[in-house]
Design a protein around this motif. Structure first.
Motif, PDB file in Angstrom:
ATOM      1  N   SER A 109      24.932  18.794 -10.623  1.00 17.57           N
ATOM      2  CA  SER A 109      23.938  18.363  -9.641  1.00 17.57           C
ATOM      3  C   SER A 109      22.803  19.369  -9.544  1.00 17.57           C
ATOM      4  CB  SER A 109      24.598  18.166  -8.267  1.00 17.57           C
ATOM      5  OG  SER A 109      25.219  19.353  -7.823  1.00 17.57           O
ATOM      6  N   PHE A 110      23.114  20.653  -9.713  1.00 15.58           N
ATOM      7  CA  PHE A 110      22.093  21.699  -9.666  1.00 15.58           C
ATOM      8  C   PHE A 110      21.086  21.528 -10.805  1.00 15.58           C
ATOM      9  CE2 PHE A 110      20.659  25.932 -11.036  1.00 15.58           C
ATOM     10  CZ  PHE A 110      20.045  26.372  -9.881  1.00 15.58           C
ATOM     11  N   ILE A 111      21.567  21.365 -12.028  1.00 14.79           N
ATOM     12  CA  ILE A 111      20.674  21.192 -13.181  1.00 14.79           C
ATOM     13  C   ILE A 111      19.951  19.847 -13.096  1.00 14.79           C
ATOM     14  CG2 ILE A 111      20.644  20.888 -15.690  1.00 14.79           C
ATOM     15  CD1 ILE A 111      22.625  23.054 -15.970  1.00 14.79           C
ATOM     16  N   ALA A 112      20.637  18.825 -12.596  1.00 15.88           N
ATOM     17  CA  ALA A 112      19.999  17.516 -12.450  1.00 15.88           C
ATOM     18  C   ALA A 112      18.824  17.602 -11.476  1.00 15.88           C
ATOM     19  CB  ALA A 112      21.013  16.490 -11.967  1.00 15.88           C
ATOM     20  N   GLU A 113      18.994  18.317 -10.366  1.00 14.66           N
ATOM     21  CA  GLU A 113      17.901  18.452  -9.402  1.00 14.66           C
ATOM     22  C   GLU A 113      16.697  19.133 -10.025  1.00 14.66           C
ATOM     23  OE1 GLU A 113      18.197  19.474  -5.392  1.00 14.66           O
ATOM     24  OE2 GLU A 113      20.271  18.841  -5.140  1.00 14.66           O
ATOM     25  N   SER A 114      16.950  20.165 -10.830  1.00 11.71           N
ATOM     26  CA  SER A 114      15.857  20.859 -11.492  1.00 11.71           C
ATOM     27  C   SER A 114      15.095  19.913 -12.415  1.00 11.71           C
ATOM     28  CB  SER A 114      16.401  22.051 -12.285  1.00 11.71           C
ATOM     29  OG  SER A 114      15.363  22.742 -12.942  1.00 11.71           O
ATOM     30  N   ALA A 115      15.822  19.101 -13.182  1.00  8.15           N
ATOM     31  CA  ALA A 115      15.180  18.155 -14.094  1.00  8.15           C
ATOM     32  C   ALA A 115      14.410  17.076 -13.324  1.00  8.15           C
ATOM     33  CB  ALA A 115      16.231  17.510 -14.992  1.00  8.15           C
ATOM     34  N   ILE A 116      14.963  16.623 -12.198  1.00  4.87           N
ATOM     35  CA  ILE A 116      14.278  15.616 -11.387  1.00  4.87           C
ATOM     36  C   ILE A 116      12.981  16.172 -10.817  1.00  4.87           C
ATOM     37  CG2 ILE A 116      14.437  14.197  -9.302  1.00  4.87           C
ATOM     38  CD1 ILE A 116      17.520  14.102  -9.870  1.00  4.87           C
ATOM     39  N   LEU A 117      13.007  17.423 -10.373  1.00  3.44           N
ATOM     40  CA  LEU A 117      11.784  18.046  -9.861  1.00  3.44           C
ATOM     41  C   LEU A 117      10.722  18.161 -10.959  1.00  3.44           C
ATOM     42  CD1 LEU A 117      13.259  20.845  -7.576  1.00  3.44           C
ATOM     43  CD2 LEU A 117      12.152  18.730  -6.860  1.00  3.44           C
ATOM     44  N   LEU A 118      11.165  18.442 -12.191  1.00  2.00           N
ATOM     45  CA  LEU A 118      10.230  18.475 -13.314  1.00  2.00           C
ATOM     46  C   LEU A 118       9.641  17.090 -13.557  1.00  2.00           C
ATOM     47  CD1 LEU A 118       8.864  19.813 -15.722  1.00  2.00           C
ATOM     48  CD2 LEU A 118      10.975  19.475 -17.037  1.00  2.00           C
ATOM     49  N   ALA A 119      10.480  16.053 -13.503  1.00  2.00           N
ATOM     50  CA  ALA A 119       9.985  14.681 -13.683  1.00  2.00           C
ATOM     51  C   ALA A 119       9.000  14.312 -12.589  1.00  2.00           C
ATOM     52  CB  ALA A 119      11.157  13.701 -13.692  1.00  2.00           C
ATOM     53  N   MET A 120       9.257  14.759 -11.374  1.00  2.00           N
ATOM     54  CA  MET A 120       8.346  14.471 -10.261  1.00  2.00           C
ATOM     55  C   MET A 120       7.019  15.197 -10.436  1.00  2.00           C
ATOM     56  SD  MET A 120      11.174  14.599  -7.207  1.00  2.00           S
ATOM     57  CE  MET A 120      10.153  14.042  -5.853  1.00  2.00           C
ATOM     58  N   ALA A 121       7.050  16.406 -11.011  1.00  2.00           N
ATOM     59  CA  ALA A 121       5.811  17.126 -11.294  1.00  2.00           C
ATOM     60  C   ALA A 121       4.989  16.372 -12.342  1.00  2.00           C
ATOM     61  CB  ALA A 121       6.123  18.543 -11.772  1.00  2.00           C
ATOM     62  N   PHE A 122       5.672  15.839 -13.352  1.00  2.00           N
ATOM     63  CA  PHE A 122       4.982  15.038 -14.375  1.00  2.00           C
ATOM     64  C   PHE A 122       4.380  13.782 -13.749  1.00  2.00           C
ATOM     65  CE2 PHE A 122       5.335  11.598 -17.626  1.00  2.00           C
ATOM     66  CZ  PHE A 122       4.331  12.056 -18.470  1.00  2.00           C
ATOM     67  N   ASP A 123       5.128  13.169 -12.831  1.00  2.00           N
ATOM     68  CA  ASP A 123       4.634  11.988 -12.123  1.00  2.00           C
ATOM     69  C   ASP A 123       3.348  12.299 -11.364  1.00  2.00           C
ATOM     70  OD1 ASP A 123       5.084   9.278 -10.600  1.00  2.00           O
ATOM     71  OD2 ASP A 123       4.897  10.802  -9.032  1.00  2.00           O
ATOM     72  N   ARG A 124       3.322  13.411 -10.642  1.00  2.00           N
ATOM     73  CA  ARG A 124       2.118  13.795  -9.891  1.00  2.00           C
ATOM     74  C   ARG A 124       0.967  14.150 -10.832  1.00  2.00           C
ATOM     75  NH1 ARG A 124       1.383  11.265  -6.214  1.00  2.00           N
ATOM     76  NH2 ARG A 124       2.768   9.996  -7.460  1.00  2.00           N
ATOM     77  N   TYR A 125       1.302  14.763 -11.979  1.00  2.00           N
ATOM     78  CA  TYR A 125       0.260  15.104 -12.956  1.00  2.00           C
ATOM     79  C   TYR A 125      -0.434  13.836 -13.470  1.00  2.00           C
ATOM     80  CZ  TYR A 125      -1.775  16.203 -17.493  1.00  2.00           C
ATOM     81  OH  TYR A 125      -2.633  16.291 -18.556  1.00  2.00           O
ATOM     82  N   ASP A 212      12.294  24.768 -16.804  1.00  2.00           N
ATOM     83  CA  ASP A 212      11.837  23.721 -15.878  1.00  2.00           C
ATOM     84  C   ASP A 212      10.804  24.268 -14.906  1.00  2.00           C
ATOM     85  OD1 ASP A 212      13.543  21.966 -17.090  1.00  2.00           O
ATOM     86  OD2 ASP A 212      15.015  21.924 -15.477  1.00  2.00           O
ATOM     87  N   ALA A 213      11.076  25.461 -14.364  1.00  2.00           N
ATOM     88  CA  ALA A 213      10.157  26.060 -13.392  1.00  2.00           C
ATOM     89  C   ALA A 213       8.808  26.365 -14.041  1.00  2.00           C
ATOM     90  CB  ALA A 213      10.767  27.341 -12.818  1.00  2.00           C
ATOM     91  N   VAL A 214       8.829  26.859 -15.272  1.00  2.00           N
ATOM     92  CA  VAL A 214       7.577  27.164 -15.977  1.00  2.00           C
ATOM     93  C   VAL A 214       6.781  25.885 -16.219  1.00  2.00           C
ATOM     94  CG1 VAL A 214       6.605  27.956 -18.172  1.00  2.00           C
ATOM     95  CG2 VAL A 214       8.388  29.284 -17.048  1.00  2.00           C
ATOM     96  N   LEU A 215       7.447  24.820 -16.673  1.00  2.00           N
ATOM     97  CA  LEU A 215       6.758  23.552 -16.934  1.00  2.00           C
ATOM     98  C   LEU A 215       6.202  22.945 -15.650  1.00  2.00           C
ATOM     99  CD1 LEU A 215       9.169  21.961 -19.573  1.00  2.00           C
ATOM    100  CD2 LEU A 215       6.924  22.981 -19.967  1.00  2.00           C
ATOM    101  N   ILE A 216       6.940  23.095 -14.547  1.00  2.00           N
ATOM    102  CA  ILE A 216       6.438  22.617 -13.258  1.00  2.00           C
ATOM    103  C   ILE A 216       5.187  23.400 -12.857  1.00  2.00           C
ATOM    104  CG2 ILE A 216       6.935  22.547 -10.777  1.00  2.00           C
ATOM    105  CD1 ILE A 216       9.839  21.880 -11.524  1.00  2.00           C
ATOM    106  N   ALA A 217       5.225  24.729 -13.068  1.00  2.00           N
ATOM    107  CA  ALA A 217       4.062  25.560 -12.744  1.00  2.00           C
ATOM    108  C   ALA A 217       2.854  25.166 -13.593  1.00  2.00           C
ATOM    109  CB  ALA A 217       4.402  27.036 -12.960  1.00  2.00           C
ATOM    110  N   VAL A 218       3.079  24.892 -14.876  1.00  2.00           N
ATOM    111  CA  VAL A 218       1.988  24.452 -15.756  1.00  2.00           C
ATOM    112  C   VAL A 218       1.416  23.121 -15.266  1.00  2.00           C
ATOM    113  CG1 VAL A 218       1.428  23.646 -18.090  1.00  2.00           C
ATOM    114  CG2 VAL A 218       2.807  25.708 -17.783  1.00  2.00           C
ATOM    115  N   SER A 219       2.314  22.195 -14.897  1.00  2.00           N
ATOM    116  CA  SER A 219       1.863  20.893 -14.404  1.00  2.00           C
ATOM    117  C   SER A 219       0.968  21.054 -13.182  1.00  2.00           C
ATOM    118  CB  SER A 219       3.065  20.010 -14.054  1.00  2.00           C
ATOM    119  OG  SER A 219       3.838  19.732 -15.198  1.00  2.00           O
TER     120      SER A 219
END
Length: 320
Positions: A109-125, A212-219
């Motif tokens: 669930s921890f890794i899944a949450e991280s991936a979901i947050l990355l997907a949400m960052a892509f969605d906002r981008y 994931d955190a780096v990609l979210i920051a880039v987004s």
């Protein structure tokens, strides 16, 4: 760690001891945890119900929010009931198989949450930087594939930890100084070398969570660049508001997770009971706050929540 002159055994059960050094206060400590768990269950269940039953919310942004709510429910429900049993009844016994299962679902669930947050960052981008192609790029088919990828990635990265723990040889105590089963907490009870366990956890934290955190920051760097290029101040504020809730959730997730992960491996100067308490807070506070943040900052969700409460109030008045 040398393993000579030890009698190895496979523990049938572990004993979760709770937060060592605070045994006299376990009942008092359990009260906020119980209240936070109730809010977590209610908030995330309500969020899931609203998003899944309202056709108007079947959009990528809200579908990702529902995935996050499901991951929050899995994380908190995997840990908190047993935690409360330890606090209230000192019922810390847990079988080896159940301990491995709990460890698996916590980390999944921890890794899944991280991936979901990355997907949400892509969605906002996409929504801000390429709004005209938003519905084309983020189709329901792609959202479903992202959800499947989230589950598959989480499983593939965490499943090896089961084998890493199962091949360890134990010769010490079966008392686990924690309120739930965590990979490195289990590994530290072993008498043979846990170098592989240690570095696998570090590699996973850096290559998975860190990436994931780096990609979210880039987004969000690209999002901010696009926002500040907008000519209208109102348009800039509107774009920033659409990202505010997601940024809050990201900070709530990554800040304590990085601290907890590295403190457990390198923070030998930090008292164990403080690390233990922080680890317990981590599995209840973000899952509790996430639905509150989205419910209060996303007007579409807030509107539906108010409709549900109005319906419930009318129904209660009719029944009375």
């Amino acid at each position: 760690m040398p393993a000579d002159n030890h009698t190895f055994f496979v523990p049938v059960t572990y004993i979760l001891t709770g937060i060592l050094g605070t045994e006299e206060s376990h009942v008092w400590i359990s009260i906020p945890f119980c209240l936070m768990y109730i809010v977590t269950l209610f908030g995330n269940s309500l969020l899931l119900f609203i998003i899944l039953t309202k056709q108007s919310l079947h959009e990528p942004m809200y579908l990702f929010v529902s995935m996050l709510a499901a991951a929050d429910l899995l994380l908190s429900t995997t840990t908190v009931p047993k935690m409360l049993a330890v606090f209230w009844f000192r019922a810390g016994e847990i079988s080896f198989a159940a301990c491995l299962t709990q460890m698996f679902y916590i980390h999944v669930s921890f890794i899944a949450e991280s991936a979901i947050l990355l997907a949400m960052a892509f969605d906002r981008y996409v929504a801000i930087c390429d709004p005209l192609r938003y519905t084309i790029i983020l189709s329901k088919s792609l959202v479903g594939k992202i959800g499947l990828a989230v589950v598959t990635r989480s499983f593939c990265f965490i499943f090896p930890t089961i084998f890493l723990v199962k091949q360890l040889k134990f010769c010490r105590t079966n008392r686990l100084p924690h309120t739930y089963c965590e990979h490195m907490a289990l590994a530290r009870l072993a008498c043979n070398d846990i170098t592989v366990n240690f570095w696998y956890g570090i590699a996973m934290a850096i290559l998975v969570i860190g990436l994931d955190a780096v990609l979210i920051a880039v987004s969000y760097g690209l999002i901010l660049r696009a926002v500040f290029r907008l000519s209208s101040k109102d348009a800039r504020l509107k774009a920033l508001r659409t990202c505010s809730s997601h940024i809050c959730v990201i900070l709530m997730f990554y800040t304590p997770s990085f601290f907890s992960s590295f403190a457990h491996r390198f923070g030998h100067i930090i008292p164990g009971y403080i690390l233990n308490l922080l680890a317990n807070l981590y599995v209840v506070i973000p899952p509790m706050l996430n639905p509150i943040v989205y419910g209060l900052t996303t007007k579409e969700i807030l509107k539906e929540v108010m409709n549900v409460f109005h319906w419930w109030c009318r129904r209660s008045s009719l029944l009375s």
